[in-house]
Design an enzyme around this catalytic site. Structure first.
Site, PDB file in Angstrom:
ATOM      1  N   LEU A 137       0.836  -1.191   0.000  1.00 18.32           N
ATOM      2  CA  LEU A 137       0.000   0.000   0.000  1.00 18.32           C
ATOM      3  C   LEU A 137       0.875   1.246   0.000  1.00 18.32           C
ATOM      4  CD1 LEU A 137      -2.486  -1.006   2.880  1.00 18.32           C
ATOM      5  CD2 LEU A 137      -2.419  -1.852   0.529  1.00 18.32           C
ATOM      6  N   CYS A 138       0.337   2.331  -0.609  1.00 20.41           N
ATOM      7  CA  CYS A 138       0.948   3.656  -0.496  1.00 20.41           C
ATOM      8  C   CYS A 138       2.350   3.674  -1.121  1.00 20.41           C
ATOM      9  CB  CYS A 138       0.960   4.068   0.982  1.00 20.41           C
ATOM     10  SG  CYS A 138       1.316   5.794   1.318  1.00 20.41           S
ATOM     11  N   ILE A 139       3.389   3.983  -0.341  1.00 24.27           N
ATOM     12  CA  ILE A 139       4.757   4.059  -0.844  1.00 24.27           C
ATOM     13  C   ILE A 139       5.433   2.687  -0.868  1.00 24.27           C
ATOM     14  CG2 ILE A 139       5.797   4.480   1.420  1.00 24.27           C
ATOM     15  CD1 ILE A 139       6.835   6.097  -1.965  1.00 24.27           C
ATOM     16  N   THR A 191      -1.867  -0.627  -4.254  1.00 23.11           N
ATOM     17  CA  THR A 191      -2.888   0.428  -4.267  1.00 23.11           C
ATOM     18  C   THR A 191      -2.294   1.690  -3.650  1.00 23.11           C
ATOM     19  OG1 THR A 191      -5.242   0.853  -3.801  1.00 23.11           O
ATOM     20  CG2 THR A 191      -3.942  -0.094  -2.022  1.00 23.11           C
TER      21      THR A 191
END
Length: 219
Positions: A137-139, A191
């Site tokens: 997720l994210c970074i 995501t």
């Protein structure tokens, strides 16, 4: 759907600015449990790069341990990453937060030339070699891009980070709130979460889509 799929969830501390993003971590755990899965939380037993006051955004003159801080999110039920064995799990998931880019690797400082913590690198390679799903997720997709060659991931739409991922040899796909990128060949699901200006509901939506995609796979 196999209700017994077991996820390893890897944390990078506690708190968006110097550890794991707490909403992303918690909602990922919720999605796993809600969809019939199980999880075990891990974190490396290493010092954080630094400690940030989350009220002021300023660096604090103290040292904290990634495993000890991550235990806050895990309610104490956490293991040293050294205890991880790929054979014990069906999938692995990495929430985001700056701790991923500061503690688990040096992306925040070195960009595409970053180094990845050796324990994190070993875990990623073990799961990939075993053809087991990897979620980020994210970074956190940047970790996958650095360690595993020629993968398809997303961190949303941030041009600078996307360029770094491309320089690492991965393929970046722009996404919006709650969308995922599923690299079927490598079984990698990513995501953007808070890499976009998201609401907590959108974080939950993205995390659940990631988990549901993995739960639907034959592992």
């Amino acid at each position: 759907m196999n209700s017994k799929k077991k996820f390893a969830v890897i944390l990078a501390g506690s708190g968006v600015y110097d550890g794991s993003e707490i909403h992303e971590a918690t909602l990922a755990l919720y999605a796993i449990s809600k969809n019939g899965g199980e999880y075990q939380i891990f974190a490396p037993n290493i010092d954080q790069h630094h400690v940030v006051n989350h009220l002021t955004g300023e660096e604090m003159a103290e040292t904290r341990n990634v495993l000890v801080e991550a235990a806050r999110i895990a309610r104490g039920n956490i293991k040293d990453l050294k205890e991880f064995k790929a054979g014990d799990f069906d999938a692995i998931l990495f929430p985001g937060g700056f701790g991923v880019a500061k503690n688990l690797c040096s992306l925040a400082f070195d960009g595409a030339d970053c180094n990845v913590d050796s324990g994190i690198e070993n875990v990623l390679r073990e799961m990939h070699k075993a053809a087991k799903p990897i979620a980020a997720l994210c970074i956190a997709p940047a970790l996958i891009a650095k360690v595993i060659s020629n993968v398809e991931v997303t961190i949303g739409q941030d041009a600078g980070t996307a360029e770094a991922i491309t320089q690492m040899g991965a393929i970046h796909v722009n996404t919006n709130h709650g969308e995922i990128v599923f690299d079927k060949e490598n079984k990698i699901v990513t995501t953007p979460c808070y890499m976009l200006d998201a609401t907590i509901a959108q974080i939950g939506e993205g995390a659940e889509k990631v988990v549901k995609t993995i739960m639907a796979l034959s592992i």
